[in-house]
Design a protein around this motif. Structure first.
Motif, PDB file in Angstrom:
ATOM      1  N   ALA B  26     -12.122  12.692  -4.163  1.00  0.00           N
ATOM      2  CA  ALA B  26     -12.278  12.066  -2.845  1.00  0.00           C
ATOM      3  C   ALA B  26     -12.902  13.031  -1.842  1.00  0.00           C
ATOM      4  O   ALA B  26     -13.897  12.705  -1.182  1.00  0.00           O
ATOM      5  CB  ALA B  26     -10.926  11.573  -2.342  1.00  0.00           C
ATOM      6  N   GLY B  27     -12.323  14.223  -1.726  1.00  0.00           N
ATOM      7  CA  GLY B  27     -12.792  15.175  -0.716  1.00  0.00           C
ATOM      8  C   GLY B  27     -14.222  15.621  -0.962  1.00  0.00           C
ATOM      9  O   GLY B  27     -15.027  15.713  -0.022  1.00  0.00           O
ATOM     10  N   ILE B  28     -14.554  15.904  -2.205  1.00  0.00           N
ATOM     11  CA  ILE B  28     -15.917  16.375  -2.509  1.00  0.00           C
ATOM     12  C   ILE B  28     -16.927  15.250  -2.291  1.00  0.00           C
ATOM     13  O   ILE B  28     -18.011  15.470  -1.738  1.00  0.00           O
ATOM     14  CB  ILE B  28     -15.977  16.949  -3.943  1.00  0.00           C
ATOM     15  N   THR B  29     -16.568  14.035  -2.702  1.00  0.00           N
ATOM     16  CA  THR B  29     -17.479  12.897  -2.486  1.00  0.00           C
ATOM     17  C   THR B  29     -17.751  12.713  -0.998  1.00  0.00           C
ATOM     18  O   THR B  29     -18.898  12.527  -0.571  1.00  0.00           O
ATOM     19  CB  THR B  29     -16.865  11.607  -3.064  1.00  0.00           C
ATOM     20  N   LEU B  30     -16.694  12.773  -0.231  1.00  0.00           N
ATOM     21  CA  LEU B  30     -16.816  12.588   1.222  1.00  0.00           C
ATOM     22  C   LEU B  30     -17.709  13.685   1.821  1.00  0.00           C
ATOM     23  O   LEU B  30     -18.639  13.409   2.587  1.00  0.00           O
ATOM     24  CB  LEU B  30     -15.408  12.643   1.809  1.00  0.00           C
ATOM     25  N   ALA B  31     -17.437  14.918   1.460  1.00  0.00           N
ATOM     26  CA  ALA B  31     -18.204  16.036   2.014  1.00  0.00           C
ATOM     27  C   ALA B  31     -19.678  15.940   1.621  1.00  0.00           C
ATOM     28  O   ALA B  31     -20.570  16.121   2.454  1.00  0.00           O
ATOM     29  CB  ALA B  31     -17.613  17.363   1.530  1.00  0.00           C
ATOM     30  N   ARG B  32     -19.932  15.634   0.352  1.00  0.00           N
ATOM     31  CA  ARG B  32     -21.336  15.523  -0.098  1.00  0.00           C
ATOM     32  C   ARG B  32     -22.076  14.450   0.683  1.00  0.00           C
ATOM     33  O   ARG B  32     -23.236  14.593   1.019  1.00  0.00           O
ATOM     34  CB  ARG B  32     -21.386  15.156  -1.591  1.00  0.00           C
ATOM     35  N   ASP B  33     -21.366  13.350   0.936  1.00  0.00           N
ATOM     36  CA  ASP B  33     -22.029  12.248   1.624  1.00  0.00           C
ATOM     37  C   ASP B  33     -22.268  12.561   3.094  1.00  0.00           C
ATOM     38  O   ASP B  33     -23.122  11.944   3.729  1.00  0.00           O
ATOM     39  CB  ASP B  33     -21.203  10.965   1.481  1.00  0.00           C
ATOM     40  N   ARG B  91     -14.377   2.224 -14.604  1.00  0.00           N
ATOM     41  CA  ARG B  91     -14.706   0.803 -14.493  1.00  0.00           C
ATOM     42  C   ARG B  91     -14.330   0.364 -13.085  1.00  0.00           C
ATOM     43  O   ARG B  91     -13.244   0.714 -12.601  1.00  0.00           O
ATOM     44  CB  ARG B  91     -13.922  -0.018 -15.517  1.00  0.00           C
ATOM     45  N   PRO B  92     -15.211  -0.388 -12.421  1.00  0.00           N
ATOM     46  CA  PRO B  92     -14.833  -0.881 -11.093  1.00  0.00           C
ATOM     47  C   PRO B  92     -13.763  -1.965 -11.215  1.00  0.00           C
ATOM     48  O   PRO B  92     -13.687  -2.645 -12.234  1.00  0.00           O
ATOM     49  CB  PRO B  92     -16.135  -1.461 -10.537  1.00  0.00           C
ATOM     50  N   PHE B  93     -12.974  -2.119 -10.167  1.00  0.00           N
ATOM     51  CA  PHE B  93     -11.985  -3.208 -10.155  1.00  0.00           C
ATOM     52  C   PHE B  93     -12.723  -4.548 -10.156  1.00  0.00           C
ATOM     53  O   PHE B  93     -13.839  -4.662  -9.663  1.00  0.00           O
ATOM     54  CB  PHE B  93     -11.125  -3.142  -8.884  1.00  0.00           C
ATOM     55  N   ASP B  94     -12.048  -5.566 -10.671  1.00  0.00           N
ATOM     56  CA  ASP B  94     -12.590  -6.920 -10.621  1.00  0.00           C
ATOM     57  C   ASP B  94     -12.257  -7.563  -9.280  1.00  0.00           C
ATOM     58  O   ASP B  94     -11.391  -7.078  -8.547  1.00  0.00           O
ATOM     59  CB  ASP B  94     -11.989  -7.778 -11.750  1.00  0.00           C
ATOM     60  N   TYR B 112     -19.568   1.085  -5.166  1.00  0.00           N
ATOM     61  CA  TYR B 112     -19.361   1.190  -6.619  1.00  0.00           C
ATOM     62  C   TYR B 112     -20.678   1.580  -7.306  1.00  0.00           C
ATOM     63  O   TYR B 112     -20.696   2.385  -8.230  1.00  0.00           O
ATOM     64  CB  TYR B 112     -18.872  -0.134  -7.199  1.00  0.00           C
ATOM     65  N   ARG B 113     -21.773   0.974  -6.848  1.00  0.00           N
ATOM     66  CA  ARG B 113     -23.072   1.282  -7.463  1.00  0.00           C
ATOM     67  C   ARG B 113     -23.406   2.764  -7.304  1.00  0.00           C
ATOM     68  O   ARG B 113     -23.936   3.390  -8.205  1.00  0.00           O
ATOM     69  CB  ARG B 113     -24.176   0.404  -6.846  1.00  0.00           C
ATOM     70  N   PRO B 485      -3.444  -0.640  -2.145  1.00  0.00           N
ATOM     71  CA  PRO B 485      -2.252  -1.470  -1.984  1.00  0.00           C
ATOM     72  C   PRO B 485      -1.814  -2.122  -3.299  1.00  0.00           C
ATOM     73  O   PRO B 485      -0.634  -2.434  -3.482  1.00  0.00           O
ATOM     74  CB  PRO B 485      -2.678  -2.538  -0.975  1.00  0.00           C
ATOM     75  N   THR B 486      -2.760  -2.356  -4.181  1.00  0.00           N
ATOM     76  CA  THR B 486      -2.467  -2.874  -5.517  1.00  0.00           C
ATOM     77  C   THR B 486      -3.447  -2.193  -6.460  1.00  0.00           C
ATOM     78  O   THR B 486      -4.360  -1.492  -6.014  1.00  0.00           O
ATOM     79  CB  THR B 486      -2.676  -4.400  -5.624  1.00  0.00           C
ATOM     80  N   TYR B 487      -3.292  -2.432  -7.721  1.00  0.00           N
ATOM     81  CA  TYR B 487      -4.217  -1.819  -8.668  1.00  0.00           C
ATOM     82  C   TYR B 487      -4.325  -2.682  -9.910  1.00  0.00           C
ATOM     83  O   TYR B 487      -3.562  -3.633 -10.104  1.00  0.00           O
ATOM     84  CB  TYR B 487      -3.786  -0.402  -9.025  1.00  0.00           C
ATOM     85  N   SER B 488      -5.284  -2.326 -10.712  1.00  0.00           N
ATOM     86  CA  SER B 488      -5.513  -3.081 -11.928  1.00  0.00           C
ATOM     87  C   SER B 488      -5.215  -2.192 -13.122  1.00  0.00           C
ATOM     88  O   SER B 488      -4.495  -1.208 -13.000  1.00  0.00           O
ATOM     89  CB  SER B 488      -6.965  -3.534 -11.927  1.00  0.00           C
ATOM     90  N   PHE B 489      -5.806  -2.509 -14.272  1.00  0.00           N
ATOM     91  CA  PHE B 489      -5.625  -1.633 -15.429  1.00  0.00           C
ATOM     92  C   PHE B 489      -6.725  -0.582 -15.507  1.00  0.00           C
ATOM     93  O   PHE B 489      -6.772   0.179 -16.460  1.00  0.00           O
ATOM     94  CB  PHE B 489      -5.551  -2.436 -16.729  1.00  0.00           C
ATOM     95  N   ASP B 490      -7.620  -0.573 -14.539  1.00  0.00           N
ATOM     96  CA  ASP B 490      -8.711   0.391 -14.571  1.00  0.00           C
ATOM     97  C   ASP B 490      -8.267   1.742 -14.045  1.00  0.00           C
ATOM     98  O   ASP B 490      -7.448   1.825 -13.131  1.00  0.00           O
ATOM     99  CB  ASP B 490      -9.879  -0.113 -13.713  1.00  0.00           C
ATOM    100  N   ASP B 491      -8.864   2.793 -14.589  1.00  0.00           N
ATOM    101  CA  ASP B 491      -8.617   4.126 -14.050  1.00  0.00           C
ATOM    102  C   ASP B 491      -9.084   4.144 -12.588  1.00  0.00           C
ATOM    103  O   ASP B 491     -10.059   3.487 -12.243  1.00  0.00           O
ATOM    104  CB  ASP B 491      -9.393   5.174 -14.847  1.00  0.00           C
ATOM    105  N   PRO B 492      -8.417   4.907 -11.747  1.00  0.00           N
ATOM    106  CA  PRO B 492      -8.721   4.814 -10.313  1.00  0.00           C
ATOM    107  C   PRO B 492      -9.932   5.614  -9.834  1.00  0.00           C
ATOM    108  O   PRO B 492     -10.400   5.401  -8.723  1.00  0.00           O
ATOM    109  CB  PRO B 492      -7.452   5.350  -9.660  1.00  0.00           C
ATOM    110  N   THR B 493     -10.442   6.549 -10.639  1.00  0.00           N
ATOM    111  CA  THR B 493     -11.413   7.513 -10.099  1.00  0.00           C
ATOM    112  C   THR B 493     -12.633   6.845  -9.470  1.00  0.00           C
ATOM    113  O   THR B 493     -13.066   7.212  -8.379  1.00  0.00           O
ATOM    114  CB  THR B 493     -11.855   8.504 -11.189  1.00  0.00           C
ATOM    115  N   MET B 494     -13.182   5.864 -10.166  1.00  0.00           N
ATOM    116  CA  MET B 494     -14.404   5.241  -9.635  1.00  0.00           C
ATOM    117  C   MET B 494     -14.134   4.550  -8.292  1.00  0.00           C
ATOM    118  O   MET B 494     -14.962   4.586  -7.380  1.00  0.00           O
ATOM    119  CB  MET B 494     -14.925   4.233 -10.660  1.00  0.00           C
ATOM    120  N   THR B 495     -12.962   3.948  -8.192  1.00  0.00           N
ATOM    121  CA  THR B 495     -12.609   3.292  -6.921  1.00  0.00           C
ATOM    122  C   THR B 495     -12.308   4.333  -5.839  1.00  0.00           C
ATOM    123  O   THR B 495     -12.610   4.118  -4.661  1.00  0.00           O
ATOM    124  CB  THR B 495     -11.421   2.330  -7.147  1.00  0.00           C
TER     125      THR B 495
END
Lengths: 128, 512
Positions: B26-33, B91-94, B112-113, B485-495
């Motif tokens: 999260a932090g690195i993505t934010l800083a890079r952007d 995988r992105p959430f549905d 997500y893209r 607030p909720t989640y799916s069966f997908d790994d969270p990193t992409m979200t």
């Protein structure tokens, strides 16, 4: 109950037997008796017997060919006399359809963790 | 530019426009952007470039309730954060997974893209037909299918620290302070605004930072811990006026080796469910229940991976192996060595049959299933402060992870339904292993810490608003999976990455 390798392989065979029908007709040893013809659909009688025993422990009221055969025939919409006139392939196809229908309708039996259709377990029970 | 905070003069004051606490995904993505603009960005990372046992021990805490991995063992506290031992599943959430969120999936779609590239993935498609080959078709569940196949893409995995270090180094508006531990959040008298941050180095100076906006990006356990420890003005902790900080802790429950599948002979080709390269990108299929079936049966979201012979849990052993290696390399004896050795040896034992089959080219006798389950959020599942303190005087936390009381029953029903589906389609038969019980679940989770600063438009229902800003505090934001607030069966990193990009856009709009 201890699950044996033989038991597991028998269950695998159960998975296949109704979907790939045997090409050959009933052997001469397989008489016109409906119960004998029906149970001959089970390819591994030894393991089938074990599965059947577990099933009958759950449903003791179905013990014996005289109780099981009408139940199986009824689920196949067959009369006892119809069985003698059916080739193995035709009977196998009917049973395969019934087994799938059992799964679809949730008419399943838990045999030592295996999710099996009631019809296939009843066929196994014919070996006891 | 990077700075080693241990070399800063005592009481240094750092001025910035945006302070980001934590340099993980999260932090690195934010800083890079935020790189390249005229805003001064200061990133504060607790660790250095490499693992340090002393810093890692700042994560120590207790586990109560449902057994869980020791909480200093499944996170990493150095530059790059937990991506340093991430498995890479993406995988992105549905659309349906956003039920309970203050916005729909479409709001996250453009991010997500972009996350797809940041996580170094292949084409942005998760349709099974795009990842199958003639040799690897998904299972055919026939008409009125109650289960379907889906697909994960696997990142190399991207180690955000090493991969993006150069970008941060090159950005003239970004300063990264290593070995900087946040110890205080200063606010005005009514805690409606953050006025500064206090930092401390282990065996080093203390210093402060001022900015217009502040972002906590330290993970699903540390974010609430920091907020709860910041209790000088709001006695119950910052953002915690409705006792929500730390609650609703979520992780994926994992049921490994839960069932054996025997397929008809010849059994269908199952390469789709292996982790294989498809057109140059690693992808792996799974099976999941349709939304209709889930609704009808009241099932949580879950996926099922199918593996020849043994469960696919080498990730856990790899993480343990890396932890032991890094700790020994730093000259220390690893904490929780028994836990790590158990994971490592279990993986060797479980993989042995697969290795044998590969070497001998023999057909596997059976396949095993592993379930990854997303459970409904529960306020009693939580992170809370305890009385013991770390080396910097911050109170540690205890984790009380809870699963629904009917979890075992629900998952046994899920197995039964899969068994029915295989039988209905003439594919094979399923046997539930006796280990498919709560006993098997208790030590199995996916190290995805979520929900502890949940997002909701109503401050009585959530800690942060739809822009990840803490309710009632004008300039304090949270990034990462703690806002889910909720989640799916997908790994969270992409979200996590997508949400960080969205937060970045919001911060840019505020700054302009």
């Amino acid at each position: 109950m201890i699950v044996t390798r033989r038991f597991i392989l028998a269950a695998a065979a159960l998975g296949a037997c109704f979907t790939a029908a045997r090409a050959s007709p009933f052997a001469s040893a397989e008489s016109c008796d409906a119960a004998i013809r029906l149970r001959s659909l089970i390819p591994a009688p030894g393991s089938g017997r074990e599965i059947g025993r577990v099933y009958l422990a759950k449903c003791p009221e179905e013990a014996g060919a005289s109780a099981l055969t009408p139940l199986i025939l009824s689920s196949l919409s067959l009369e006892e006399g119809d069985v003698a006139g059916l080739e193995f392939q035709a009977l196998s196809a009917k049973v395969a359809m019934r087994v799938r229908s059992d799964f679809e309708q949730g008419d399943i039996v838990d045999i030592d963790g295996w999710i099996l259709s009631r019809t296939e377990t009843r066929l196994c029970a014919l070996w006891t | 530019m990077f700075f080693d905070s241990t070399t800063l003069p005592e009481n240094t004051v750092i001025e910035a426009d945006i302070c980001i606490i934590g340099a993980g995904a999260a932090g690195i993505t934010l800083a890079r952007d935020l790189a390249g603009g005229n805003r001064r960005i200061a990133v504060f990372e607790s660790g250095g470039f490499d693992f340090s046992q002393e810093t890692q021990q700042l994560y120590d805490g207790e586990v109560v309730g449902q057994p869980f991995t020791p909480i200093n063992a499944d996170r990493l506290r150095f530059f790059g954060g937990t991506t340093n031992h991430w498995s890479g599943s993406c995988r992105p959430f549905d659309e349906a997974d956003f039920e309970g969120w203050p916005f729909e999936r479409s709001a996250l779609e453009p991010y997500y893209r972009r996350a797809q590239d940041i996580c170094q993935l292949g084409p942005y498609t998760y349709a099974p037909e795009d990842w199958m080959t003639e040799e690897t078709p998904p299972l055919d569940f026939g008409p009125q299918a109650r289960f379907r196949s889906g697909v994960f893409q696997f990142s190399p995995p991207t180690r955000f620290g090493p991969v993006y270090r150069q970008d941060l180094e090159a950005a003239s508006n970004i300063s990264v302070y290593l070995n900087a531990n946040l110890v205080t959040i200063e606010t005005n008298d009514n805690a409606s605004e953050v006025t500064g941050l206090g930092f401390a180095c282990l065996n080093g100076p203390r210093f402060r930072a001022h900015a217009r906006h502040y972002v906590l990006a330290t993970g699903g356990i540390e974010n609430p811990r920091i907020l709860l420890n910041a209790n000088h003005v709001q006695k119950q902790g910052l953002g915690n006026q409705f006792d929500l900080v730390g609650r609703y802790f979520m992780d994926h429950a994992s049921i490994n080796n839960s069932a054996m599948l025997l397929f008809k002979e010849p059994h269908p080709k199952l390469g789709f469910y292996d982790l294989n390269p498809v057109r140059g990108q690693r992808a792996m299929g799974y099976v999941y229940p349709t939304p209709e079936l889930r609704h009808e049966e009241g099932l949580p979201p879950f996926n099922i991976t199918i593996t020849p012979g043994s469960p696919p849990d080498t990730y856990f052993s790899k993480a343990s192996l890396l932890t032991v290696y890094r700790t020994l390399l730093s000259g220390h004896w690893p904490d929780h060595i028994g836990f790590h050795l158990e994971k490592i040896f279990a993986a060797v034992e479980l993989r042995a049959p697969q290795m044998y089959q590969r070497v001998t080219h023999t057909t596997p006798q059976g396949f095993s299933t592993a379930y990854m389950v997303g459970c409904p959020p529960d306020p009693e599942s939580r992170v809370a402060l305890i009385d013991t303190v770390d080396a910097l005087g911050l109170r540690r936390v205890e984790l009380d992870w809870r699963l629904p009381p009917d979890f075992e029953k629900t998952m046994l029903r899920a197995h039964e339904l899969l068994g029915q589906e295989l039988g209905r389609n003439g594919l094979g038969r399923l046997r539930m292993n006796s280990s498919a019980t709560m006993q098997n679940v208790v030590n199995a989770h996916h190290h995805h810490h979520m929900g502890t600063t949940r997002m909701h438009t109503n401050p009585r229902e959530g800690v942060v608003d739809e822009n990840c800003r803490i309710h009632g505090i004008a300039n304090l934001f949270v990034a990462g999976s703690s806002v889910f607030p909720t989640y799916s069966f997908d790994d969270p990193t992409m979200t996590i990455v997508a949400l960080s990009l969205r937060l970045s856009e919001h911060l840019k709009s505020l700054a302009s």
